[in-house]
Design a protein around this motif. Structure first.
Motif, PDB file in Angstrom:
ATOM      1  N   LEU A  20       0.863  -1.178   0.000  1.00  0.00           N
ATOM      2  CA  LEU A  20       0.000   0.000   0.000  1.00  0.00           C
ATOM      3  C   LEU A  20       0.898   1.225   0.000  1.00  0.00           C
ATOM      4  N   ARG A  21       0.703   2.097  -1.012  1.00  0.00           N
ATOM      5  CA  ARG A  21       1.461   3.334  -1.110  1.00  0.00           C
ATOM      6  C   ARG A  21       0.481   4.498  -1.037  1.00  0.00           C
ATOM      7  N   VAL A  22       0.773   5.445  -0.156  1.00  0.00           N
ATOM      8  CA  VAL A  22      -0.083   6.615   0.016  1.00  0.00           C
ATOM      9  C   VAL A  22       0.757   7.864  -0.226  1.00  0.00           C
ATOM     10  N   ASP A  23       0.350   8.636  -1.221  1.00  0.00           N
ATOM     11  CA  ASP A  23       1.088   9.854  -1.600  1.00  0.00           C
ATOM     12  C   ASP A  23       2.569   9.564  -1.797  1.00  0.00           C
ATOM     13  N   GLY A  24       2.847   8.425  -2.426  1.00  0.00           N
ATOM     14  CA  GLY A  24       4.215   8.079  -2.777  1.00  0.00           C
ATOM     15  C   GLY A  24       5.009   7.376  -1.701  1.00  0.00           C
ATOM     16  N   ARG A  25       4.463   7.203  -0.487  1.00  0.00           N
ATOM     17  CA  ARG A  25       5.200   6.567   0.599  1.00  0.00           C
ATOM     18  C   ARG A  25       4.630   5.185   0.894  1.00  0.00           C
ATOM     19  N   LEU A  26       5.514   4.208   1.104  1.00  0.00           N
ATOM     20  CA  LEU A  26       5.095   2.859   1.465  1.00  0.00           C
ATOM     21  C   LEU A  26       4.487   2.884   2.862  1.00  0.00           C
ATOM     22  N   GLU A  27       3.209   2.478   2.964  1.00  0.00           N
ATOM     23  CA  GLU A  27       2.500   2.525   4.247  1.00  0.00           C
ATOM     24  C   GLU A  27       2.218   1.146   4.822  1.00  0.00           C
ATOM     25  N   ASP A  28       2.103   0.133   3.972  1.00  0.00           N
ATOM     26  CA  ASP A  28       1.833  -1.206   4.483  1.00  0.00           C
ATOM     27  C   ASP A  28       2.358  -2.218   3.482  1.00  0.00           C
ATOM     28  N   LEU A  29       2.606  -3.411   3.981  1.00  0.00           N
ATOM     29  CA  LEU A  29       3.270  -4.429   3.166  1.00  0.00           C
ATOM     30  C   LEU A  29       2.848  -5.814   3.633  1.00  0.00           C
ATOM     31  N   LEU A  30       2.517  -6.670   2.676  1.00  0.00           N
ATOM     32  CA  LEU A  30       2.196  -8.065   2.953  1.00  0.00           C
ATOM     33  C   LEU A  30       2.963  -8.924   1.957  1.00  0.00           C
ATOM     34  N   ILE A  31       3.668  -9.927   2.454  1.00  0.00           N
ATOM     35  CA  ILE A  31       4.417 -10.841   1.589  1.00  0.00           C
ATOM     36  C   ILE A  31       4.103 -12.270   2.005  1.00  0.00           C
ATOM     37  N   ASP A  32       3.654 -13.078   1.040  1.00  0.00           N
ATOM     38  CA  ASP A  32       3.377 -14.476   1.330  1.00  0.00           C
ATOM     39  C   ASP A  32       4.666 -15.253   1.534  1.00  0.00           C
ATOM     40  N   PRO A  33       4.686 -16.190   2.476  1.00  0.00           N
ATOM     41  CA  PRO A  33       5.816 -17.123   2.551  1.00  0.00           C
ATOM     42  C   PRO A  33       5.854 -17.974   1.281  1.00  0.00           C
ATOM     43  N   PRO A  34       6.986 -18.597   0.980  1.00  0.00           N
ATOM     44  CA  PRO A  34       7.033 -19.480  -0.185  1.00  0.00           C
ATOM     45  C   PRO A  34       6.064 -20.645  -0.036  1.00  0.00           C
ATOM     46  N   ASP A  35       5.643 -21.184  -1.166  1.00  0.00           N
ATOM     47  CA  ASP A  35       4.676 -22.286  -1.134  1.00  0.00           C
ATOM     48  C   ASP A  35       5.183 -23.473  -0.326  1.00  0.00           C
ATOM     49  N   SER A  36       6.503 -23.637  -0.246  1.00  0.00           N
ATOM     50  CA  SER A  36       7.092 -24.771   0.472  1.00  0.00           C
ATOM     51  C   SER A  36       7.053 -24.601   1.988  1.00  0.00           C
ATOM     52  N   ASP A  37       6.698 -23.416   2.467  1.00  0.00           N
ATOM     53  CA  ASP A  37       6.687 -23.153   3.907  1.00  0.00           C
ATOM     54  C   ASP A  37       5.524 -23.901   4.561  1.00  0.00           C
ATOM     55  N   PRO A  38       5.804 -24.769   5.560  1.00  0.00           N
ATOM     56  CA  PRO A  38       4.741 -25.599   6.143  1.00  0.00           C
ATOM     57  C   PRO A  38       3.977 -24.946   7.285  1.00  0.00           C
ATOM     58  N   GLU A 222       8.672  -1.819 -10.565  1.00  0.00           N
ATOM     59  CA  GLU A 222       8.566  -0.613 -11.376  1.00  0.00           C
ATOM     60  C   GLU A 222       8.229   0.613 -10.534  1.00  0.00           C
ATOM     61  N   ALA A 223       7.646   0.381  -9.366  1.00  0.00           N
ATOM     62  CA  ALA A 223       7.364   1.497  -8.450  1.00  0.00           C
ATOM     63  C   ALA A 223       8.550   1.808  -7.545  1.00  0.00           C
ATOM     64  N   GLY A 224       9.635   1.029  -7.673  1.00  0.00           N
ATOM     65  CA  GLY A 224      10.818   1.253  -6.852  1.00  0.00           C
ATOM     66  C   GLY A 224      10.666   0.820  -5.408  1.00  0.00           C
ATOM     67  N   LEU A 225       9.699  -0.062  -5.133  1.00  0.00           N
ATOM     68  CA  LEU A 225       9.415  -0.417  -3.738  1.00  0.00           C
ATOM     69  C   LEU A 225      10.333  -1.499  -3.185  1.00  0.00           C
ATOM     70  N   TRP A 226      10.917  -2.327  -4.060  1.00  0.00           N
ATOM     71  CA  TRP A 226      11.789  -3.372  -3.527  1.00  0.00           C
ATOM     72  C   TRP A 226      13.014  -2.768  -2.844  1.00  0.00           C
ATOM     73  N   GLU A 227      13.478  -1.631  -3.319  1.00  0.00           N
ATOM     74  CA  GLU A 227      14.592  -0.969  -2.649  1.00  0.00           C
ATOM     75  C   GLU A 227      14.180  -0.519  -1.247  1.00  0.00           C
ATOM     76  N   ASP A 228      12.960   0.032  -1.130  1.00  0.00           N
ATOM     77  CA  ASP A 228      12.454   0.428   0.185  1.00  0.00           C
ATOM     78  C   ASP A 228      12.332  -0.785   1.103  1.00  0.00           C
ATOM     79  N   ILE A 229      11.849  -1.891   0.543  1.00  0.00           N
ATOM     80  CA  ILE A 229      11.644  -3.103   1.342  1.00  0.00           C
ATOM     81  C   ILE A 229      12.978  -3.672   1.807  1.00  0.00           C
ATOM     82  N   ALA A 230      13.967  -3.672   0.922  1.00  0.00           N
ATOM     83  CA  ALA A 230      15.296  -4.148   1.317  1.00  0.00           C
ATOM     84  C   ALA A 230      15.842  -3.317   2.475  1.00  0.00           C
ATOM     85  N   GLY A 231      15.550  -2.014   2.477  1.00  0.00           N
ATOM     86  CA  GLY A 231      15.996  -1.151   3.562  1.00  0.00           C
ATOM     87  C   GLY A 231      15.385  -1.526   4.899  1.00  0.00           C
ATOM     88  N   LEU A 232      14.204  -2.133   4.868  1.00  0.00           N
ATOM     89  CA  LEU A 232      13.540  -2.530   6.106  1.00  0.00           C
ATOM     90  C   LEU A 232      14.222  -3.724   6.775  1.00  0.00           C
TER      91      LEU A 232
END
Length: 353
Positions: A20-38, A222-232
């Motif tokens: 979720l991006r609000v006015d250009g800033r990352l506000e929330d994030l959800l990432i699924d675990p890999p399918d192999s995660d039990p 393309e939104a440049g968010l992976w760089e922000d996420i890596a920073g977290l």
């Protein structure tokens, strides 16, 4: 980009990432675990079989099938060997049993179905009398013919949703519950209803009228968010005015250390601490952190503690994840207890591009 935007991207290990991006800033994030995660995922519903009681902690171990297990605490516990429908309540650290509840909830964007808690209820945030009357009538219509043991909550989003959307969602949730009960009747422990993926959960919890939704193989990239996420994944989080805080999860708790930086003015400490109180819920949310949180604020007099608590409570009201302020320790640290609603980002490194 101004405005509110949900971005959804498929991941190489399976599942989705939603931001979720609000006015250009990352506000929330959800990432699924890999399918192999039990590990059982929050909101997943299982038919479980009661195993051995754990009298020392007031709970009982339940077999969820396929080698998975969880623990049910409190209340009247089932007899060993009995089967029952349960839902995963929170994420846990690896090696621990998943916390379970025997009061499952089926959540939609505008409505929540509440098996075992009959009655129709409407979110307290909806206060317009005319809209309340209309929604009450709509709830009665939608639940016509339902089991006496089935309840409904209309969420805040119902205020601005049209009737067709609300009725359609409630109908779908009722069909889901009927399917859960049908599968449970077969009697074998196992998954009855999977947890929502990050895309579905993001749409459910973040969408408001006017929100833009972007889906695609490189939507976040393309939104440049992976760089922000890596920073977290790094412990340091910058604060206004050159201050910063370190956020470091351990197995026992999450330690937060607030620093004023190079500012040595008389007001620097209070400014840094207020900035940290405002920023902390967002940082915990994005990093997927919960459990016990211990905050070591920059040195402050006891007279300023109320200002810090007020700022933190205001920020938490916008957060959406249950968090209680437990109080100040004798050493002057502030302790919080936060629901483990997310898988820690540090455990999802394989999913981060």
């Amino acid at each position: 980009m101004k405005g509110r935007e949900i971005l959804i991207e498929p991941l190489g290990g399976g599942g989705l990432a939603a931001a979720l991006r609000v006015d250009g800033r990352l506000e929330d994030l959800l990432i699924d675990p890999p399918d192999s995660d039990p590990m059982p995922r929050p909101e997943a519903i299982y038919l479980a079989k009661a195993g051995r009681p754990m009298k020392g902690i007031g709970g009982i171990i339940l077999d969820l099938g396929d080698g998975a297990s969880g623990i049910l605490r409190g209340g009247k516990l089932p007899e060993p060997g009995r089967t029952l429908i349960v839902q995963v309540a929170n994420w846990v650290e690896g090696g621990k049993a998943s916390p379970l509840t025997d009061r499952p909830l089926l959540k939609g964007r505008t409505a929540i179905l509440t098996p075992g808690a009959p009655g129709n209820n409407i979110a307290r945030s909806i206060r317009d009398d005319e809209r309340l009357d209309a929604l009450s009538a709509l709830a009665s219509e939608a639940m016509e013919g339902a089991s006496d043991n089935l309840g409904l909550i209309l969420r805040s989003a119902a205020q601005d949703a049209d009737e067709a959307e609300i009725l359609g969602e409630i109908s779908a949730l009722r069909a889901d519950w009927e399917n859960v009960e049908s599968k449970a009747a077969q009697g074998e422990p196992g998954l009855l209803r999977p947890a929502p993926d990050s895309g579905d959960q993001g749409w459910r919890d973040w969408f408001t009228p006017g929100t833009t939704i972007t889906e695609g193989k490189r939507a976040l990239a393309e939104a440049g968010l992976w760089e922000d996420i890596a920073g977290l994944l790094r412990p340091e989080a910058s604060l206004p005015g050159g201050a910063f805080m370190y956020i470091e999860p351990t197995r026992a708790l999450v330690a937060v250390d607030v620093n004023t930086g190079r500012d040595t003015s008389p007001a620097a400490t209070l400014k840094a601490n207020l900035a940290a109180a405002n920023a902390l819920p967002r940082q915990l949310r994005l990093r997927g952190l919960g459990g016990q949180i211990t905050v070591d604020f920059a040195p402050l007099p006891k007279a300023e503690r109320r200002k810090i608590e007020t700022a933190l409570r205001t920020a938490l009201r916008q957060d959406g994840i249950d968090t209680a302020i437990s109080g100040w320790t004798p050493l002057g640290n502030l302790e919080l207890q936060r629901k483990r609603a997310r898988r820690p980002l540090s455990e999802l490194k394989s999913q981060i591009a």
